[in-house]
Write a protein that holds these residues in place. Structure first.
Motif, PDB file in Angstrom:
ATOM      1  N   VAL A 139       0.775  -1.464   0.100  1.00 38.62           N
ATOM      2  CA  VAL A 139       0.538  -0.059  -0.143  1.00 38.62           C
ATOM      3  C   VAL A 139       0.830   1.451  -0.283  1.00 38.62           C
ATOM      4  O   VAL A 139       0.495   2.020  -0.605  1.00 38.62           O
ATOM      5  N   LYS A 160       2.536   2.146  -3.274  1.00 33.08           N
ATOM      6  CA  LYS A 160       1.297   2.120  -4.371  1.00 33.08           C
ATOM      7  C   LYS A 160       1.288   3.418  -4.191  1.00 33.08           C
ATOM      8  O   LYS A 160       0.941   4.060  -5.508  1.00 33.08           O
ATOM      9  N   GLN A 181      -5.014   3.809  -3.453  1.00 36.29           N
ATOM     10  CA  GLN A 181      -5.718   3.382  -5.066  1.00 36.29           C
ATOM     11  C   GLN A 181      -5.698   4.549  -5.453  1.00 36.29           C
ATOM     12  O   GLN A 181      -4.733   3.856  -6.898  1.00 36.29           O
ATOM     13  N   GLU A 195      -5.766   1.598   1.637  1.00 39.15           N
ATOM     14  CA  GLU A 195      -5.805   1.291   0.033  1.00 39.15           C
ATOM     15  C   GLU A 195      -6.427   2.327  -0.784  1.00 39.15           C
ATOM     16  O   GLU A 195      -6.289   2.491  -1.383  1.00 39.15           O
ATOM     17  N   SER A 196      -7.860   2.415  -0.096  1.00 40.36           N
ATOM     18  CA  SER A 196      -8.974   2.796  -1.071  1.00 40.36           C
ATOM     19  C   SER A 196      -9.233   4.515  -0.254  1.00 40.36           C
ATOM     20  O   SER A 196      -9.665   4.144   1.316  1.00 40.36           O
TER      21      SER A 196
END
Length: 203
Positions: A34, A37, A114, A148-149
């Motif tokens: 994460v 990303k 994300q 993450e999102s």
């Protein structure tokens, strides 16, 4: 953490450049940690971040940003008294009036891996819309705020605040001029900003 070992000289293998930095926005997401990303998407959005191991490094990074942009005589617009108190010993001044500042200094709720955006709400913005803020923004955040999102970030906000969920929830996402139109409802009415992220390791 995985990301920072990769970026700052650790022995772990980097994600291949052709699969990480040159993928289209509609390609399937990368199966990577994460933290890494977030960095890939954040940089793609045009953001600039400085990773720090200690508050002393945060202080030094802040001074470098001030010197780089010649903001020594420019007060920072701050809406969070606790943030102002924490940075009271720095060589910067603060104001609570937007018209007096070219720089918005703030915290955030979460960092969204994300899409490399920064989730904020009324705790940071009060009732202000993004286009009412100065064009330059410095965000102080910690690595424990990485999620993450957007959905995960919203769940954490709900859990944290219970029945007193803050209003004005939105994301900072566009960190440079773009011709692309965003369909993300959380970025509706937003405008491109010159954004620095001061990221403190706290895990």
């Amino acid at each position: 953490m995985g990301l920072f070992d990769k970026l700052f000289g650790g022995g772990k293998k980097k994600a291949p450049k052709e699969t990480a930095e040159t993928r289209g926005v509609h390609m399937p997401d990368l199966n990577i940690p994460v933290d890494e990303k977030f960095t890939i998407h954040f940089k793609t959005n045009g953001g600039k971040f400085i990773y720090c191991d200690s508050f002393q490094e945060i202080s030094e990074a802040l001074q470098n940003i001030v010197n780089e942009n010649d903001w020594k005589n420019h007060p920072f617009f701050v809406l969070n008294p606790m943030l102002e108190e924490r940075f009271s010993k720095e060589k910067v001044t603060f104001t609570n009036k937007t018209k007096e500042s070219e720089v918005f200094f703030t915290t955030c709720e979460h960092l969204i891996a994300q899409n490399g955006s920064i989730l904020v709400c009324s705790n940071q913005l009060m009732e202000k819309k993004l286009n009412e803020l100065p064009d330059n923004i410095i965000v102080f955040a910690t690595t424990s705020q990485l999620v993450e999102s957007i959905g995960e970030g919203l769940k954490k906000i709900k859990k944290k605040y219970g029945h007193s969920i803050p209003a004005n929830i939105t994301t900072l996402k566009h960190f440079r001029a773009t011709n692309e139109n965003s369909n993300d409802f959380l970025t509706y009415g937003s405008s491109s900003k010159n954004l620095y992220l001061l990221l403190l390791e706290d895990l």
